[in-house]
Design a protein around this motif. Structure first.
Motif, PDB file in Angstrom:
ATOM      1  N   LEU A  40      14.109 -69.323 -42.423  1.00  0.00           N
ATOM      2  CA  LEU A  40      13.409 -69.081 -43.683  1.00  0.00           C
ATOM      3  C   LEU A  40      14.459 -69.059 -44.784  1.00  0.00           C
ATOM      4  CD1 LEU A  40      11.351 -66.018 -42.448  1.00  0.00           C
ATOM      5  CD2 LEU A  40      10.536 -68.360 -42.622  1.00  0.00           C
ATOM      6  N   CYS A  41      14.242 -69.817 -45.835  1.00  0.00           N
ATOM      7  CA  CYS A  41      15.232 -69.892 -46.905  1.00  0.00           C
ATOM      8  C   CYS A  41      14.563 -69.637 -48.245  1.00  0.00           C
ATOM      9  CB  CYS A  41      15.892 -71.267 -46.941  1.00  0.00           C
ATOM     10  SG  CYS A  41      16.741 -71.696 -45.421  1.00  0.00           S
ATOM     11  N   GLY A  42      15.327 -69.091 -49.167  1.00  0.00           N
ATOM     12  CA  GLY A  42      14.775 -68.861 -50.491  1.00  0.00           C
ATOM     13  C   GLY A  42      15.782 -68.231 -51.423  1.00  0.00           C
ATOM     14  N   ARG A  43      15.246 -67.759 -52.527  1.00  0.00           N
ATOM     15  CA  ARG A  43      16.044 -67.143 -53.575  1.00  0.00           C
ATOM     16  C   ARG A  43      15.613 -65.694 -53.691  1.00  0.00           C
ATOM     17  NH1 ARG A  43      15.400 -66.416 -59.169  1.00  0.00           N
ATOM     18  NH2 ARG A  43      13.336 -67.336 -59.139  1.00  0.00           N
ATOM     19  N   LEU A  44      16.542 -64.808 -53.956  1.00  0.00           N
ATOM     20  CA  LEU A  44      16.187 -63.418 -54.216  1.00  0.00           C
ATOM     21  C   LEU A  44      15.689 -63.347 -55.655  1.00  0.00           C
ATOM     22  CD1 LEU A  44      19.150 -61.515 -52.524  1.00  0.00           C
ATOM     23  CD2 LEU A  44      16.814 -61.771 -51.680  1.00  0.00           C
ATOM     24  N   ALA A  45      14.389 -63.459 -55.820  1.00  0.00           N
ATOM     25  CA  ALA A  45      13.779 -63.619 -57.133  1.00  0.00           C
ATOM     26  C   ALA A  45      13.975 -62.419 -58.056  1.00  0.00           C
ATOM     27  CB  ALA A  45      12.289 -63.919 -56.970  1.00  0.00           C
ATOM     28  N   ASP A  46      13.982 -61.217 -57.517  1.00  0.00           N
ATOM     29  CA  ASP A  46      14.077 -60.023 -58.358  1.00  0.00           C
ATOM     30  C   ASP A  46      15.506 -59.560 -58.596  1.00  0.00           C
ATOM     31  OD1 ASP A  46      11.324 -60.026 -58.534  1.00  0.00           O
ATOM     32  OD2 ASP A  46      11.065 -58.639 -56.869  1.00  0.00           O
ATOM     33  N   VAL A  47      16.468 -60.382 -58.196  1.00  0.00           N
ATOM     34  CA  VAL A  47      17.879 -60.024 -58.365  1.00  0.00           C
ATOM     35  C   VAL A  47      18.489 -60.964 -59.402  1.00  0.00           C
ATOM     36  CG1 VAL A  47      20.106 -59.794 -57.202  1.00  0.00           C
ATOM     37  CG2 VAL A  47      17.999 -59.251 -55.976  1.00  0.00           C
TER      38      VAL A  47
END
Length: 102
Positions: A40-47
Motif C-alpha cells: 500500500l503506497c501513499g502520501r501522509l496527507a495531514d503532515v
C-alpha cells in the motif's frame, strides 16, 4: 422470515508488516508491505512537507495502527529502525503483546 447468513467480508488489504517512510520535496510518502506480499503506497496527507521526521513517523505509525485495528481487529506495535540514510526510515509492524496487569 428467514435471514441470510452474512459472510464476513475480507479486508481490502492484508495485515501490515512494515512501513517505509520517505521525505520528498512535496511532503512525506509511505509504503506499507503486507504479509500477503502486497504493498500500500501513499502520501501522509495531514503532515506538512516541512514537518520534522518525528511528526511524520508518528503519523505513519498512527495510520498503520488504525488500519490494523479497523480492518483486521488486531493491535500492532510499530518499531522504527535507526535511519540508514537521510530522509528514509523503516519500521517493523508486529502483533501487540498483551501485558498482564497486576
Amino acid at each position: 422470515m428467514a435471514r441470510r447468513k452474512q459472510e464476513k467480508k475480507r479486508p481490502p488489504f492484508g495485515m501490515p508488516k512494515g512501513i517505509f517512510l520517505l521525505e520528498v520535496p512535496e511532503g512525506w510518502r509511505h509504503s506499507v508491505p503486507t504479509v500477503e506480499g502486497r504493498m500500500l503506497c501513499g502520501r501522509l496527507a495531514d503532515v506538512p512537507a516541512n514537518a520534522n521526521p518525528s511528526e511524520a513517523r508518528a503519523a505513519a505509525t498512527a495510520t498503520v495502527v488504525g488500519l490494523a485495528h479497523d480492518f483486521h481487529e488486531a493491535d500492532v506495535d510499530v518499531t522504527w529502525d535507526p535511519p540508514r540514510e537521510p530522509g528514509h526510515w523503516t519500521a517493523h509492524v508486529t502483533a501487540a503483546t498483551a501485558t498482564q496487569s497486576a
